[in-house]
Motif scaffolding. Structure first.
Motif, PDB file in Angstrom:
ATOM      1  N   GLU A   1       0.829  -1.201   0.000  1.00  0.00           N
ATOM      2  CA  GLU A   1       0.000   0.000   0.000  1.00  0.00           C
ATOM      3  C   GLU A   1       0.867   1.256   0.000  1.00  0.00           C
ATOM      4  OE1 GLU A   1      -3.271   2.512  -0.058  1.00  0.00           O
ATOM      5  OE2 GLU A   1      -3.054   0.404  -0.604  1.00  0.00           O
ATOM      6  N   ARG A   2       1.937   1.275   0.791  1.00  0.00           N
ATOM      7  CA  ARG A   2       2.846   2.421   0.796  1.00  0.00           C
ATOM      8  C   ARG A   2       3.478   2.615  -0.581  1.00  0.00           C
ATOM      9  NH1 ARG A   2       5.153   1.050   6.306  1.00  0.00           N
ATOM     10  NH2 ARG A   2       6.409  -0.328   5.040  1.00  0.00           N
ATOM     11  N   PHE A   3       3.888   1.526  -1.206  1.00  0.00           N
ATOM     12  CA  PHE A   3       4.480   1.610  -2.540  1.00  0.00           C
ATOM     13  C   PHE A   3       3.465   2.139  -3.543  1.00  0.00           C
ATOM     14  CE2 PHE A   3       5.156  -0.250  -6.736  1.00  0.00           C
ATOM     15  CZ  PHE A   3       6.372   0.341  -7.041  1.00  0.00           C
ATOM     16  N   ARG A   4       2.238   1.660  -3.486  1.00  0.00           N
ATOM     17  CA  ARG A   4       1.190   2.101  -4.411  1.00  0.00           C
ATOM     18  C   ARG A   4       0.943   3.601  -4.261  1.00  0.00           C
ATOM     19  NH1 ARG A   4      -3.742   3.523  -4.453  1.00  0.00           N
ATOM     20  NH2 ARG A   4      -4.123   3.076  -2.272  1.00  0.00           N
ATOM     21  N   VAL A   5       0.849   4.091  -3.025  1.00  0.00           N
ATOM     22  CA  VAL A   5       0.621   5.512  -2.783  1.00  0.00           C
ATOM     23  C   VAL A   5       1.811   6.324  -3.279  1.00  0.00           C
ATOM     24  CG1 VAL A   5       0.361   7.268  -0.972  1.00  0.00           C
ATOM     25  CG2 VAL A   5      -0.993   5.158  -0.886  1.00  0.00           C
ATOM     26  N   LEU A   6       3.020   5.863  -2.998  1.00  0.00           N
ATOM     27  CA  LEU A   6       4.220   6.543  -3.465  1.00  0.00           C
ATOM     28  C   LEU A   6       4.227   6.640  -4.988  1.00  0.00           C
ATOM     29  CD1 LEU A   6       7.053   7.747  -2.934  1.00  0.00           C
ATOM     30  CD2 LEU A   6       7.935   5.416  -3.070  1.00  0.00           C
ATOM     31  N   TYR A   7       3.917   5.537  -5.650  1.00  0.00           N
ATOM     32  CA  TYR A   7       3.884   5.482  -7.111  1.00  0.00           C
ATOM     33  C   TYR A   7       2.833   6.441  -7.661  1.00  0.00           C
ATOM     34  CZ  TYR A   7       2.552   3.608 -11.667  1.00  0.00           C
ATOM     35  OH  TYR A   7       2.212   3.483 -12.979  1.00  0.00           O
ATOM     36  N   GLU A   8       1.640   6.382  -7.131  1.00  0.00           N
ATOM     37  CA  GLU A   8       0.542   7.195  -7.655  1.00  0.00           C
ATOM     38  C   GLU A   8       0.724   8.677  -7.371  1.00  0.00           C
ATOM     39  OE1 GLU A   8      -3.060   5.491  -6.131  1.00  0.00           O
ATOM     40  OE2 GLU A   8      -2.895   3.715  -7.413  1.00  0.00           O
ATOM     41  N   LYS A   9       1.332   9.021  -6.256  1.00  0.00           N
ATOM     42  CA  LYS A   9       1.466  10.427  -5.846  1.00  0.00           C
ATOM     43  C   LYS A   9       2.827  11.034  -6.200  1.00  0.00           C
ATOM     44  CE  LYS A   9      -2.546  10.396  -3.828  1.00  0.00           C
ATOM     45  NZ  LYS A   9      -3.680  11.032  -4.412  1.00  0.00           N
ATOM     46  N   ALA A  10       3.707  10.270  -6.806  1.00  0.00           N
ATOM     47  CA  ALA A  10       5.028  10.796  -7.160  1.00  0.00           C
ATOM     48  C   ALA A  10       4.873  12.028  -8.052  1.00  0.00           C
ATOM     49  CB  ALA A  10       5.852   9.723  -7.868  1.00  0.00           C
ATOM     50  N   PRO A  11       5.689  13.062  -7.829  1.00  0.00           N
ATOM     51  CA  PRO A  11       5.548  14.292  -8.613  1.00  0.00           C
ATOM     52  C   PRO A  11       6.162  14.225 -10.007  1.00  0.00           C
ATOM     53  CG  PRO A  11       7.302  14.530  -7.019  1.00  0.00           C
ATOM     54  CD  PRO A  11       6.678  13.183  -6.769  1.00  0.00           C
ATOM     55  N   ILE A  12       6.766  13.112 -10.346  1.00  0.00           N
ATOM     56  CA  ILE A  12       7.399  12.977 -11.665  1.00  0.00           C
ATOM     57  C   ILE A  12       6.667  11.895 -12.460  1.00  0.00           C
ATOM     58  CG2 ILE A  12       9.141  11.324 -10.876  1.00  0.00           C
ATOM     59  CD1 ILE A  12      11.105  12.918 -12.751  1.00  0.00           C
TER      60      ILE A  12
ATOM     61  N   ILE B   1       1.596  -0.486 -19.708  1.00  0.00           N
ATOM     62  CA  ILE B   1       0.853  -1.318 -18.760  1.00  0.00           C
ATOM     63  C   ILE B   1       0.496  -0.549 -17.487  1.00  0.00           C
ATOM     64  CG2 ILE B   1       1.610  -3.555 -19.612  1.00  0.00           C
ATOM     65  CD1 ILE B   1       3.769  -3.628 -17.505  1.00  0.00           C
ATOM     66  N   GLN B   2       1.204   0.549 -17.218  1.00  0.00           N
ATOM     67  CA  GLN B   2       0.811   1.399 -16.101  1.00  0.00           C
ATOM     68  C   GLN B   2       1.479   2.758 -16.227  1.00  0.00           C
ATOM     69  OE1 GLN B   2       1.834  -0.890 -12.634  1.00  0.00           O
ATOM     70  NE2 GLN B   2       3.991  -0.373 -12.726  1.00  0.00           N
ATOM     71  N   ALA B   3       0.853   3.746 -15.609  1.00  0.00           N
ATOM     72  CA  ALA B   3       1.392   5.103 -15.548  1.00  0.00           C
ATOM     73  C   ALA B   3       0.807   5.754 -14.302  1.00  0.00           C
ATOM     74  CB  ALA B   3       1.022   5.895 -16.798  1.00  0.00           C
ATOM     75  N   ASN B   4       1.520   6.730 -13.757  1.00  0.00           N
ATOM     76  CA  ASN B   4       1.019   7.382 -12.550  1.00  0.00           C
ATOM     77  C   ASN B   4       0.258   8.663 -12.885  1.00  0.00           C
ATOM     78  OD1 ASN B   4       3.045   9.225 -13.091  1.00  0.00           O
ATOM     79  ND2 ASN B   4       4.057   9.025 -11.117  1.00  0.00           N
ATOM     80  N   GLN B   5      -0.294   9.288 -11.848  1.00  0.00           N
ATOM     81  CA  GLN B   5      -1.123  10.476 -12.059  1.00  0.00           C
ATOM     82  C   GLN B   5      -0.332  11.621 -12.674  1.00  0.00           C
ATOM     83  OE1 GLN B   5      -4.509  10.398 -11.691  1.00  0.00           O
ATOM     84  NE2 GLN B   5      -4.326  12.318 -12.827  1.00  0.00           N
ATOM     85  N   ALA B   6       0.932  11.800 -12.287  1.00  0.00           N
ATOM     86  CA  ALA B   6       1.752  12.872 -12.870  1.00  0.00           C
ATOM     87  C   ALA B   6       1.904  12.672 -14.383  1.00  0.00           C
ATOM     88  CB  ALA B   6       3.125  12.923 -12.202  1.00  0.00           C
ATOM     89  N   TRP B   7       1.991  11.425 -14.817  1.00  0.00           N
ATOM     90  CA  TRP B   7       2.070  11.117 -16.252  1.00  0.00           C
ATOM     91  C   TRP B   7       0.787  11.573 -16.943  1.00  0.00           C
ATOM     92  CZ3 TRP B   7      -0.188   8.609 -20.266  1.00  0.00           C
ATOM     93  CH2 TRP B   7       0.611   8.191 -21.325  1.00  0.00           C
ATOM     94  N   PHE B   8      -0.355  11.201 -16.367  1.00  0.00           N
ATOM     95  CA  PHE B   8      -1.645  11.588 -16.961  1.00  0.00           C
ATOM     96  C   PHE B   8      -1.834  13.099 -16.929  1.00  0.00           C
ATOM     97  CE2 PHE B   8      -2.540   7.161 -15.569  1.00  0.00           C
ATOM     98  CZ  PHE B   8      -2.748   6.625 -16.828  1.00  0.00           C
ATOM     99  N   ASP B   9      -1.438  13.749 -15.840  1.00  0.00           N
ATOM    100  CA  ASP B   9      -1.575  15.203 -15.737  1.00  0.00           C
ATOM    101  C   ASP B   9      -0.707  15.917 -16.772  1.00  0.00           C
ATOM    102  OD1 ASP B   9      -3.287  14.795 -13.590  1.00  0.00           O
ATOM    103  OD2 ASP B   9      -1.776  15.297 -12.074  1.00  0.00           O
ATOM    104  N   THR B  10       0.497  15.424 -16.990  1.00  0.00           N
ATOM    105  CA  THR B  10       1.426  16.062 -17.924  1.00  0.00           C
ATOM    106  C   THR B  10       0.944  15.955 -19.367  1.00  0.00           C
ATOM    107  OG1 THR B  10       3.295  15.630 -16.464  1.00  0.00           O
ATOM    108  CG2 THR B  10       3.810  16.072 -18.777  1.00  0.00           C
ATOM    109  N   LEU B  11       0.422  14.796 -19.733  1.00  0.00           N
ATOM    110  CA  LEU B  11       0.036  14.564 -21.130  1.00  0.00           C
ATOM    111  C   LEU B  11      -1.464  14.731 -21.391  1.00  0.00           C
ATOM    112  CD1 LEU B  11       2.374  11.523 -21.800  1.00  0.00           C
ATOM    113  CD2 LEU B  11       2.735  13.902 -22.472  1.00  0.00           C
ATOM    114  N   GLY B  12      -2.255  14.782 -20.326  1.00  0.00           N
ATOM    115  CA  GLY B  12      -3.684  15.047 -20.488  1.00  0.00           C
ATOM    116  C   GLY B  12      -4.567  13.841 -20.774  1.00  0.00           C
ATOM    117  N   TYR B  13      -4.005  12.655 -20.835  1.00  0.00           N
ATOM    118  CA  TYR B  13      -4.796  11.463 -21.133  1.00  0.00           C
ATOM    119  C   TYR B  13      -5.486  10.934 -19.881  1.00  0.00           C
ATOM    120  CZ  TYR B  13      -2.311  11.207 -25.581  1.00  0.00           C
ATOM    121  OH  TYR B  13      -1.801  11.486 -26.818  1.00  0.00           O
ATOM    122  N   ARG B  14      -6.480  10.099 -20.118  1.00  0.00           N
ATOM    123  CA  ARG B  14      -7.116   9.328 -19.049  1.00  0.00           C
ATOM    124  C   ARG B  14      -6.564   7.908 -19.138  1.00  0.00           C
ATOM    125  NH1 ARG B  14     -11.523  11.955 -21.643  1.00  0.00           N
ATOM    126  NH2 ARG B  14     -12.148  13.773 -20.451  1.00  0.00           N
ATOM    127  N   PRO B  15      -6.524   7.193 -18.023  1.00  0.00           N
ATOM    128  CA  PRO B  15      -5.955   5.839 -18.050  1.00  0.00           C
ATOM    129  C   PRO B  15      -6.545   4.942 -19.136  1.00  0.00           C
ATOM    130  CG  PRO B  15      -6.294   6.525 -15.785  1.00  0.00           C
ATOM    131  CD  PRO B  15      -6.897   7.602 -16.658  1.00  0.00           C
TER     132      PRO B  15
END
Length: 189
Positions: A5-16, A28-42
């Motif tokens: 769970e800690r790893f998942r939160v770290l991955y999802e909330k990472a600023p990069i 196969i996966q991307a974090n929220q910063a990736w989606f925010d930067t490029l504008g896509y939805r998962p």
């Protein structure tokens, strides 16, 4: 479970921005910063070939470089142009490693990227300015605080009768540009 769970939160909330690709180059996966930067939805990118997010000329580069990345096991500073959801483009610099299983087999990529679009645009503008200065028919020069000539364009070299920037750097500003304040003082005396 707590560690996961800690790893998942770290991955999802990472600023990069972070992404993982499978062995064939599909996301196969991307974090929220990736989606925010490029504008896509998962749902728009998970399961898509990474090359689909690149302009055609970069798709070929990806096809060539991805097998090498899998063999070498890491990349550092690999630049791509990525197409954002709104159609705009971002220049990004990737760093990544290959995740392997206990037998050494490929599991997935682990890549982060930095958006370097503004830096690249600034570098391009600076290069345009340098080109204009170099091509100018007017004398353009820069001096250090100590009064040494640090740069002179071609027109300046011709005007000074010099052959190279090295020759110009040997001169003091006073040897090139008269000190009018001193000249005025001498006239008044």
């Amino acid at each position: 479970r707590e560690s996961e769970e800690r790893f998942r939160v770290l991955y999802e909330k990472a600023p990069i921005p972070y992404q993982s690709l499978n062995e064939d180059g599909y996301i196969i996966q991307a974090n929220q910063a990736w989606f925010d930067t490029l504008g896509y939805r998962p749902r728009e990118v998970i399961g898509r070939w990474f090359g689909d997010l690149l302009p055609p000329e970069y798709q070929e580069i990806f096809r060539e470089q991805f097998p090498r990345f899998k063999t070498v096991g890491s990349v550092l500073g690999t630049e791509f142009v990525m197409i954002c959801r709104d159609g705009s483009e971002k220049i990004v610099s990737f760093n990544g490693t290959i995740g392997r299983d206990t037998a050494g087999g490929f599991m997935m990529t682990h890549c982060v990227f930095t958006d370097i679009t503004e830096r690249k645009r600034a570098e391009d503008r600076m290069q345009e300015l340098v080109s204009l200065i170099e091509k100018s028919n007017e004398f353009i020069g820069l001096t250090s605080l100590e009064g040494h000539l640090e740069f002179v364009n071609e027109a300046g070299l011709r005007l000074l009768g010099l052959n190279s920037l090295e020759e110009a750097r040997a001169l003091q500003r006073s040897q090139v540009i008269p000190d009018y304040s001193q000249a005025r003082m001498e006239q008044e005396i």
